[in-house]
Design a protein around this motif. Structure first.
Motif, PDB file in Angstrom:
ATOM      1  N   PRO A   1       0.825  -1.219   0.000  1.00  8.29           N
ATOM      2  CA  PRO A   1       0.000   0.000   0.000  1.00  8.29           C
ATOM      3  C   PRO A   1       0.857   1.265   0.000  1.00  8.29           C
ATOM      4  O   PRO A   1       0.498   2.270  -0.620  1.00  8.29           O
ATOM      5  CB  PRO A   1      -0.812  -0.131   1.295  1.00  8.29           C
ATOM      6  N   ASN A   2       2.005   1.206   0.682  1.00  7.03           N
ATOM      7  CA  ASN A   2       2.887   2.364   0.733  1.00  7.03           C
ATOM      8  C   ASN A   2       3.420   2.725  -0.656  1.00  7.03           C
ATOM      9  O   ASN A   2       3.552   3.906  -1.007  1.00  7.03           O
ATOM     10  CB  ASN A   2       4.050   2.091   1.683  1.00  7.03           C
ATOM     11  N   TYR A   3       3.699   1.703  -1.467  1.00  7.20           N
ATOM     12  CA  TYR A   3       4.202   1.973  -2.819  1.00  7.20           C
ATOM     13  C   TYR A   3       3.169   2.733  -3.640  1.00  7.20           C
ATOM     14  O   TYR A   3       3.516   3.611  -4.440  1.00  7.20           O
ATOM     15  CB  TYR A   3       4.577   0.658  -3.515  1.00  7.20           C
TER      16      TYR A   3
ATOM     17  N   ARG B   1       0.926   4.787  -2.566  1.00  7.59           N
ATOM     18  CA  ARG B   1       0.436   5.979  -1.890  1.00  7.59           C
ATOM     19  C   ARG B   1       0.468   7.201  -2.819  1.00  7.59           C
ATOM     20  O   ARG B   1      -0.466   7.999  -2.848  1.00  7.59           O
ATOM     21  CB  ARG B   1       1.270   6.243  -0.632  1.00  7.59           C
ATOM     22  N   ASN B   2       1.513   7.329  -3.595  1.00 11.15           N
ATOM     23  CA  ASN B   2       1.634   8.485  -4.492  1.00 11.15           C
ATOM     24  C   ASN B   2       1.754   8.067  -5.957  1.00 11.15           C
ATOM     25  O   ASN B   2       2.268   8.822  -6.785  1.00 11.15           O
ATOM     26  CB  ASN B   2       2.853   9.333  -4.100  1.00 11.15           C
TER      27      ASN B   2
END
Length: 300
Positions: A172-174, A176-177
């Motif tokens: 999910p962090n990947y 994020r943007n």
């Protein structure tokens, strides 16, 4: 000239396999000192050094490589002859030697290997994992476990379940943007965790949907050769990874990884256990095959 005994030959084969006297001694159930004396005694009678020894490593000499290559098929035949006697026992006993890829070993460990050891407590399962495909007969293995399309044509193959599904995943962090890719060419604008085959060739990601297919040499600054490392990298947000669905199912369920392009990732050939068909099947291997077929039947 004194005739070399089977114990000495097994000692040489074990040291060659492990590259370590202590590990070889543990496999053979003898002390490292006794094993070292057995090997040294054989070297003295042969008049050649079979191993190059330093304080940190043990490796085969040129003569040793030739010697081991010659004796391994004969030792395998002797083991199979001894296993032939084992067929007369009520329960199999002895050692089942398997060669497998790391990921394949992970898949069969709990549902098959550990169950097998519960049923047959007199058996020992020795699994050697390596990426490259080896000659299981010449290397002294009873069977191998690989992707079905990698099984040599002269072997008997037993499927280990159905086809293998794949998944393109990232944390999910990947995302994020970053936008999630919706078609395979979108990957060219992403960071991908690239995979290297044992041959050294980089894997090109494969996609297919309704007759449309893509094979992409995806971009990425991280190249790995083991799926467990790829999964760890994906979990930390290093990029997108192309992995077996089995290896990431718990991460997907827990939300640690997110799958994309699901409709584009085709199923591939599943795993198979394989063994030479021209020899007597040892009792331990036959029981292992029966368990595989039983597990496959329960899966439907």
């Amino acid at each position: 000239m004194h005739k070399s005994g089977l114990v000495e030959l097994e000692a040489v084969a074990a040291v060659a396999r492990y590259g370590n006297f202590r590990a070889a001694a543990e496999e053979l159930g003898m002390s490292a000192s006794a094993l070292s004396h057995a090997v040294a005694g054989l070297e003295a009678r042969l008049g050649v050094r079979l191993f190059n020894r330093t304080t940190r490593s043990v490796s085969l000499s040129a003569a040793g490589e030739q010697f081991v290559e010659t004796i391994m098929p004969a030792l395998a035949e002797i083991r199979r002859a001894m296993e032939g006697v084992n067929t007369h026992r009520a329960k199999p006993m002895g050692i089942l030697r398997l060669n497998s890829s790391v990921n394949a070993a992970r898949q069969i460990l709990t549902p098959i290997v550990l169950e097998y050891l519960k049923r047959y407590p007199d058996m020992t399962v020795d699994i050697v994992t390596e990426a490259r495909l080896v000659d299981i007969v010449g290397s002294g293995f009873d069977a191998g476990i690989r992707m079905a399309d990698s099984v040599p044509g002269d072997m008997i193959a037993v499927p280990l379940g159905g086809n293998l599904n794949f998944a393109v995943v990232a944390s999910p962090n990947y995302f994020r943007n970053r936008p999630k890719p919706t078609v395979p060419p979108d990957l060219l604008g992403h960071r991908c965790i690239r995979a290297r085959w044992p041959s050294g060739v980089l894997y090109r990601w494969e996609f297919e949907r309704q007759g449309e297919s893509y094979t992409l040499d995806v971009p990425g600054s991280l190249i790995l050769d083991e799926s467990g490392l790829m999964r760890e990298a994906a979990l930390t947000g290093a990029g997108l990874a192309y992995l077996s669905e089995w290896s990431v199912k718990d991460d997907l369920a827990a939300g640690r990884l997110i799958q994309v392009l699901a409709e584009w990732t085709p199923a591939g050939p599943g795993l198979s256990l394989y063994f030479p068909g021209r020899r007597l099947v040892p009792a331990g291997l036959r029981a292992f095959i029966d368990l595989i077929r039983e597990v496959n039947g329960r899966r439907g």
